[in-house]
Scaffold this active site. Structure first.
Site, PDB file in Angstrom:
ATOM      1  N   ASP A  92       4.286  -4.777   7.426  1.00  0.00           N
ATOM      2  CA  ASP A  92       3.955  -4.229   6.100  1.00  0.00           C
ATOM      3  C   ASP A  92       5.187  -3.511   5.544  1.00  0.00           C
ATOM      4  O   ASP A  92       5.797  -2.697   6.246  1.00  0.00           O
ATOM      5  CB  ASP A  92       2.786  -3.242   6.280  1.00  0.00           C
ATOM      6  CG  ASP A  92       2.209  -2.751   4.966  1.00  0.00           C
ATOM      7  OD1 ASP A  92       2.254  -3.504   3.977  1.00  0.00           O
ATOM      8  OD2 ASP A  92       1.696  -1.612   4.946  1.00  0.00           O
ATOM      9  N   HIS A  93       5.571  -3.797   4.322  1.00  0.00           N
ATOM     10  CA  HIS A  93       6.714  -3.141   3.666  1.00  0.00           C
ATOM     11  C   HIS A  93       8.003  -3.221   4.476  1.00  0.00           C
ATOM     12  O   HIS A  93       8.673  -2.197   4.716  1.00  0.00           O
ATOM     13  CB  HIS A  93       6.399  -1.659   3.374  1.00  0.00           C
ATOM     14  CG  HIS A  93       5.418  -1.477   2.275  1.00  0.00           C
ATOM     15  ND1 HIS A  93       5.753  -1.601   0.943  1.00  0.00           N
ATOM     16  CD2 HIS A  93       4.098  -1.185   2.301  1.00  0.00           C
ATOM     17  CE1 HIS A  93       4.675  -1.400   0.202  1.00  0.00           C
ATOM     18  NE2 HIS A  93       3.659  -1.159   1.002  1.00  0.00           N
ATOM     19  N   HIS A 216      -2.227  -3.321  -2.728  1.00  0.00           N
ATOM     20  CA  HIS A 216      -2.065  -2.263  -1.730  1.00  0.00           C
ATOM     21  C   HIS A 216      -2.811  -1.006  -2.214  1.00  0.00           C
ATOM     22  O   HIS A 216      -3.291  -0.953  -3.341  1.00  0.00           O
ATOM     23  CB  HIS A 216      -0.582  -1.928  -1.556  1.00  0.00           C
ATOM     24  CG  HIS A 216       0.192  -2.986  -0.833  1.00  0.00           C
ATOM     25  ND1 HIS A 216       1.196  -2.708   0.043  1.00  0.00           N
ATOM     26  CD2 HIS A 216       0.095  -4.340  -0.836  1.00  0.00           C
ATOM     27  CE1 HIS A 216       1.698  -3.819   0.542  1.00  0.00           C
ATOM     28  NE2 HIS A 216       1.049  -4.827   0.009  1.00  0.00           N
ATOM     29  N   GLY A 217      -2.837   0.017  -1.345  1.00  0.00           N
ATOM     30  CA  GLY A 217      -3.289   1.341  -1.775  1.00  0.00           C
ATOM     31  C   GLY A 217      -4.746   1.446  -2.155  1.00  0.00           C
ATOM     32  O   GLY A 217      -5.100   2.157  -3.096  1.00  0.00           O
ATOM     33  N   ALA A 218      -5.638   0.779  -1.399  1.00  0.00           N
ATOM     34  CA  ALA A 218      -7.056   0.772  -1.794  1.00  0.00           C
ATOM     35  C   ALA A 218      -7.800   2.048  -1.448  1.00  0.00           C
ATOM     36  O   ALA A 218      -8.929   2.249  -1.900  1.00  0.00           O
ATOM     37  CB  ALA A 218      -7.762  -0.408  -1.140  1.00  0.00           C
ATOM     38  N   SER A 219      -7.183   2.938  -0.666  1.00  0.00           N
ATOM     39  CA  SER A 219      -7.903   4.163  -0.278  1.00  0.00           C
ATOM     40  C   SER A 219      -8.209   5.006  -1.512  1.00  0.00           C
ATOM     41  O   SER A 219      -7.358   5.152  -2.397  1.00  0.00           O
ATOM     42  CB  SER A 219      -7.072   4.982   0.699  1.00  0.00           C
ATOM     43  OG  SER A 219      -6.943   4.275   1.900  1.00  0.00           O
ATOM     44  N   ASN A 238      -4.953  -3.914   0.940  1.00  0.00           N
ATOM     45  CA  ASN A 238      -4.491  -3.024   2.018  1.00  0.00           C
ATOM     46  C   ASN A 238      -5.155  -1.660   1.920  1.00  0.00           C
ATOM     47  O   ASN A 238      -5.227  -1.079   0.828  1.00  0.00           O
ATOM     48  CB  ASN A 238      -2.978  -2.785   1.912  1.00  0.00           C
ATOM     49  CG  ASN A 238      -2.168  -3.987   2.317  1.00  0.00           C
ATOM     50  OD1 ASN A 238      -2.705  -5.050   2.598  1.00  0.00           O
ATOM     51  ND2 ASN A 238      -0.857  -3.819   2.364  1.00  0.00           N
ATOM     52  N   THR A 241      -5.128   5.088   4.370  1.00  0.00           N
ATOM     53  CA  THR A 241      -5.448   6.525   4.383  1.00  0.00           C
ATOM     54  C   THR A 241      -6.937   6.810   4.647  1.00  0.00           C
ATOM     55  O   THR A 241      -7.256   7.692   5.450  1.00  0.00           O
ATOM     56  CB  THR A 241      -5.029   7.163   3.043  1.00  0.00           C
ATOM     57  OG1 THR A 241      -3.669   6.817   2.803  1.00  0.00           O
ATOM     58  CG2 THR A 241      -5.159   8.670   3.071  1.00  0.00           C
TER      59      THR A 241
HETATM   60  P1  13P Z   1      -3.527   3.577   1.240  1.00  0.00           P
HETATM   61  O1  13P Z   1      -3.071   4.474   2.357  1.00  0.00           O
HETATM   62  O2  13P Z   1      -3.478   4.227  -0.087  1.00  0.00           O
HETATM   63  O3  13P Z   1      -4.833   2.933   1.541  1.00  0.00           O
HETATM   64  O4  13P Z   1      -2.427   2.388   1.161  1.00  0.00           O
HETATM   65  C1  13P Z   1      -2.153   1.610   2.292  1.00  0.00           C
HETATM   66  C2  13P Z   1      -1.224   0.503   1.974  1.00  0.00           C
HETATM   67  O5  13P Z   1      -1.168   0.023   0.870  1.00  0.00           O
HETATM   68  C3  13P Z   1      -0.368  -0.020   3.062  1.00  0.00           C
HETATM   69  O6  13P Z   1       0.500  -0.998   2.598  1.00  0.00           O
END
Ligand code: 13P
Length: 304
Positions: A92-93, A216-219, A238, A241
């Site tokens: 990832d990244h 990404h960043g679904a939290s 993704n 968190t």
């Molecule tokens: P969150 O921690 O906001 O869910 O993002 C995780 C992510 O996008 C990992 O690539």
């Protein structure tokens, strides 16, 4: 039977291309989840088994400085080998150097992050990465647009993925899937509602880009917005968190009652993380899709 077994990543390793195509054509999303140690790795796999879901086991930005890419890969491989869940080990990244190290280690799926490059340079660098990956049969996800960290004050218009750039980037680099920015952030501030996502950005990109889209960043994103981005054409999501918070809650609950062994605390953390991950799998629509890849029976004799 379409499972590609024993590809070198473990017993139930599946092909990224195949799972992404199935998610895209089926209108659901597969989850990419980051592990941080053996217990969180077990939690993710257990959730995948419980919900019969395919899963991306992501080696990401936190674990690499902590234990190194090689140790993280070997730990993940060892634990996935004990599981029946259809999985993909995914970087990832990754930077250029990490992508090359990942190829050499035997990864078959990576995300390259060239977001810090100016657009034309990003195209050039990504194209070279894609060539190197495809020569080694490695699937490439790459991101366009910027994703702020939680709490950062931003002008969203500067962060969303530009539709025309997305079209050019996908066509000119040969990437296999495109991660986009539509108002998401990395991380969550507890009890503060995030800005609403720009679903029209997803829809507009979907019209001009045919490869699978990733978010990404679904939290912290409300469930109804997750359903909307999937309906608008996102095939991989993704989340990290929210799952980490669940693990942490278990640890804190145990230690709130007094001192206890680390294993007792991590055990409850793992249990809570299984439930939190399983909820994401149900929400993303990947629950039940493992059976497409393999008819497997769940081994409940393991300690975890
Ligand atoms: P969150 O921690 O906001 O869910 O993002 C995780 C992510 O996008 C990992 O690539």
């Amino acid at each position: 039977m379409i499972l590609t077994k024993n590809t070198g990543n473990g017993t139930a390793a599946i092909s990224t291309r195949e799972v992404m195509q199935r998610a895209q054509s089926g209108g659901w999303a597969v989850g990419g989840y980051n592990m941080h140690n053996p217990e969180t790795t077990q939690a993710l796999l257990k959730a995948a088994e419980k919900t019969q879901s395919p899963i991306f086991m992501q080696i990401g930005r936190a674990i690499i400085p902590h234990m190194g890419l090689k140790a993280a890969f070997e730990m993940t491989k060892r634990i996935t080998d004990e599981s029946d869940a259809p999985f993909i080990i995914h970087l990832d990244h990754g930077s250029e150097e990490e992508v090359i190290e990942a190829i050499n280690l035997g990864f078959k799926s990576i995300m390259f992050d060239g977001a810090h490059y100016p657009f034309e340079e990003n195209i050039k660098v990504t194209r070279e990465i894609v060539k190197r990956c495809h020569d080694n049969d490695v699937y490439v996800e790459a991101e366009l647009g910027r994703i702020p960290d939680v709490g950062q004050k931003v002008n969203w218009k500067d962060f969303y993925t530009d539709v025309h750039e997305a079209e050019r980037y996908a066509n000119e680099t040969g990437i296999d899937s495109l991660a986009i920015s539509c108002g998401i952030v990395h991380g969550v501030i507890p009890d503060i509602a995030p800005e609403p996502l720009a679903i029209e950005v997803v829809r507009n990109i979907r019209k001009v880009v045919s490869i699978p889209l990733v978010m990404h960043g679904a939290s912290g994103v409300p469930d109804h917005e997750i359903s909307e981005v999937i309906a608008a054409g996102v095939s991989k999501i993704n989340a990290d968190t929210d799952l980490r918070f669940a693990f942490r809650k278990g640890i804190e609950e145990v230690w709130a009652k007094g001192d206890a062994q680390l294993e007792v605390a991590m055990s409850l953390g793992r249990e809570y993380m299984v439930s939190a991950t399983a909820q994401k799998m149900e929400l993303f629509g990947s629950a039940g899709k493992a059976t497409v890849f393999e008819k497997f029976s769940i081994d409940s004799s393991r300690k975890w």
